[in-house]
Design an enzyme around this catalytic site. Sequence first.
Site, short mmCIF file in Angstrom:
data_model
loop_
_atom_site.label_atom_id
_atom_site.label_comp_id
_atom_site.label_asym_id
_atom_site.label_seq_id
_atom_site.Cartn_x
_atom_site.Cartn_y
_atom_site.Cartn_z
N ASP A 51 12.99 12.51 21.89
CA ASP A 51 12.06 11.67 22.63
C ASP A 51 12.51 10.22 22.45
O ASP A 51 12.54 9.72 21.33
CB ASP A 51 10.65 11.88 22.06
CG ASP A 51 9.55 11.56 23.04
OD1 ASP A 51 9.75 10.63 23.85
OD2 ASP A 51 8.50 12.23 23.01
N ASP A 98 10.22 8.17 27.24
CA ASP A 98 8.83 7.73 27.20
C ASP A 98 8.58 6.57 28.17
O ASP A 98 9.39 5.64 28.23
CB ASP A 98 8.54 7.28 25.75
CG ASP A 98 7.07 7.04 25.48
OD1 ASP A 98 6.30 8.00 25.52
OD2 ASP A 98 6.70 5.88 25.21
N GLU A 122 9.16 10.09 31.66
CA GLU A 122 7.70 10.09 31.76
C GLU A 122 7.32 8.97 32.71
O GLU A 122 7.54 7.79 32.41
CB GLU A 122 7.06 9.88 30.39
CG GLU A 122 5.54 10.05 30.44
CD GLU A 122 4.80 9.35 29.31
OE1 GLU A 122 3.66 9.75 29.02
OE2 GLU A 122 5.32 8.38 28.74
N HIS A 157 1.07 16.15 24.51
CA HIS A 157 0.34 15.59 23.36
C HIS A 157 -0.63 14.48 23.76
O HIS A 157 -1.32 13.95 22.91
CB HIS A 157 1.35 15.04 22.35
CG HIS A 157 2.17 13.92 22.93
ND1 HIS A 157 3.05 14.10 23.98
CD2 HIS A 157 2.20 12.61 22.63
CE1 HIS A 157 3.59 12.94 24.29
NE2 HIS A 157 3.10 12.01 23.50
N ASP A 158 -0.64 14.12 25.04
CA ASP A 158 -1.56 13.07 25.52
C ASP A 158 -2.72 13.65 26.33
O ASP A 158 -3.60 12.90 26.76
CB ASP A 158 -0.81 12.09 26.44
CG ASP A 158 0.24 11.27 25.72
OD1 ASP A 158 0.08 11.05 24.50
OD2 ASP A 158 1.21 10.84 26.38
O1 TEU Z 1 2.37 7.83 26.92
C1 TEU Z 1 2.20 6.90 27.95
C2 TEU Z 1 0.86 6.62 28.33
O2 TEU Z 1 0.69 5.79 29.17
C3 TEU Z 1 -0.25 7.35 27.65
O3 TEU Z 1 -0.63 6.61 26.57
C4 TEU Z 1 -1.33 7.57 28.63
O4 TEU Z 1 -1.59 6.45 29.37
C5 TEU Z 1 -2.59 7.94 27.98
O5 TEU Z 1 -2.40 9.02 27.13
C6 TEU Z 1 -3.59 8.31 29.00
O6 TEU Z 1 -4.83 8.00 28.53
C7 TEU Z 1 3.50 7.73 26.14
C8 TEU Z 1 3.41 8.74 25.02
O7 TEU Z 1 3.41 10.02 25.56
C9 TEU Z 1 2.20 8.44 24.20
O8 TEU Z 1 1.96 9.40 23.21
C10 TEU Z 1 2.40 7.08 23.59
O9 TEU Z 1 1.24 6.69 22.91
C11 TEU Z 1 2.72 6.02 24.65
O10 TEU Z 1 3.69 6.45 25.58
C12 TEU Z 1 3.29 4.80 23.98
O11 TEU Z 1 4.57 5.08 23.52
#
Ligand code: TEU
Length: 543
Positions: free
Chosen positions: A98, A194, A236, A310-311
């Site tokens: 990642d 990411d 992403e 994971h989000d």
């Molecule tokens: O996620 C991008 C992101 O924008 C998320 O935080 C999303 O907006 C949120 O979950 C929705 O409410 C990536 C990663 O997957 C995340 O785990 C990280 O926190 C983020 O980037 C920062 O690196």
Amino acid sequence: MEKQWWHSAVVYQVYPRSFYDSSGDGNGDLVGIISKLDYLQQLGINLIWLSPVYLSPMKDNGYDIADYQAIDPRFGSLEDMRELIAQAKQRDIGIMMDLVLNHSSDQHAWFKQSRQSRDNPYRDYYIWRDQPSELRSIFGGSAWQYDSQTEQYYCHLFADAQPDLNWENPQVAEEIHQMINWWTAQGVAGFRLDVIDLIGKQIDQGITENGPRLHPLLQQMHQACFKDKTLVTVGETWGATPELAKLYSDPARQELSMVFQFEHAAIDWHPQHSKWQPQPFNLVALKQVLTKWQTTFNGDGWNALFWNNHDLPRIVSRWGNDQQYRQRSAKLFATLLHGMQGTPYIYQGEEIAMTNVRFESLEDYDDIEIKNNYQEKVVEQQSLSHQQFMQGVYASARDNARTPMQWDNSSNAGFSQGQPWLKVNPNYTEINVAAALDDPQSVFYHYQKLIALRKSSEFSELLIYGTYQLLLPEHPQIFAYLRQYKQQRLLVVANVSEVDQRLSLDFKAKQVLLNNLQQPQGAVNRLGALQLAPYQAIIYVLE
Ligand code: TEU
């Protein structure tokens, strides 16, 4: 289109902190992952997307990287990482790292230098301004943090401990390219990038997503890192539309293999309160969005298929029924997704239908996104009450996906001998891997069958490359689509509701390929008079 090995791959995402703790410190680790490779091999996946394991103060669970070429001691060592890559390879499993390239941790050596003085050689690795703009952080609050040492503000689109890298500076790109190539030399199979759609930002014009420099930067990265290698890359991209997705993943443009789009994942978000006040699930809208993506590429791009990561909250709790129909509705969503065109991703625990969690107290949650948004929405703006916010947390918070993996019914779900960094979901006594492996009808074996159909059956080509056609677009409870490749046709039909459905489809079934209910073939092969039980999903081979 030219075939690629990753077209036929099935990816499994490991969130290392919550996967398996071999050391007893309450955090999952690399040795823990190695010890579970046989389990993943049994499931049938061939790629692991490993969420960050780099050195990190863990303000955002590793998405705040302090050293891109070091492993955090919580997770193990570089030796362990090499062992994981080698052991996975022996099982024909590749590792996708990642890459968090939009920002680093404020503990990264670059940032420590950068904040020293305005003329430090690393100053321009980050984005410094005399005055903050209106720009908001995605985790809540202003996107600018004042630094008294040099009396300027730095930009952070996420937490203030995650300063944004300045991609306007060619040295940043160069350092990052070298780092990526170093990982490639370690033998990894690919990369997940990411929030990659943020790196082309033009901060002074208020442009963050899809900035003008984005695609030139990705093409440059491709030339420097991905060209002529057998790597798989997935970006992403929260803001991707089909048109934008082609810019990233059209092979002719030489950028990325595919992107994660989120139109379906944000489909029930509230216009003002986003995921903290989700709207009722609307199947017709979901079908529309997914069908748009299924029919958008014609050799000029590729889909990444997912319900979970994971989000995101757990799909079975979000749009299924995690009580009475937990196993059946989990199998339904699995069937719908793995029947589509693209590369499927499974998030850890999805294969045993792990559910969302409900902790009484906000204290039991860890995620910085929850804490910062609570501060903004409940404490400062008072736009949501405590109660309303907690409902939002139960429905949508990221920690729903991050509770430790439930391996068995021993203490801490068999995840750790120590105190887990985040509480386990109390339902582990019932929902766990050991129980799933013991039950031939479990969700696990349903995923195993779906993966086998895609990887090594007479329908592999169809599942990977076949065309997609939606049936009954306006039906509020039925999700049905056709897949076709050469002379073969499959029909996927699912009842996404808690009531029986009767319907008549003008096709002739040759065979039931997969059914999430145990029934004799004859009971369901008359498509002209089809009766589907709640959350029933069937794949038919058509005449
Ligand atoms: O996620 C991008 C992101 O924008 C998320 O935080 C999303 O907006 C949120 O979950 C929705 O409410 C990536 C990663 O997957 C995340 O785990 C990280 O926190 C983020 O980037 C920062 O690196």
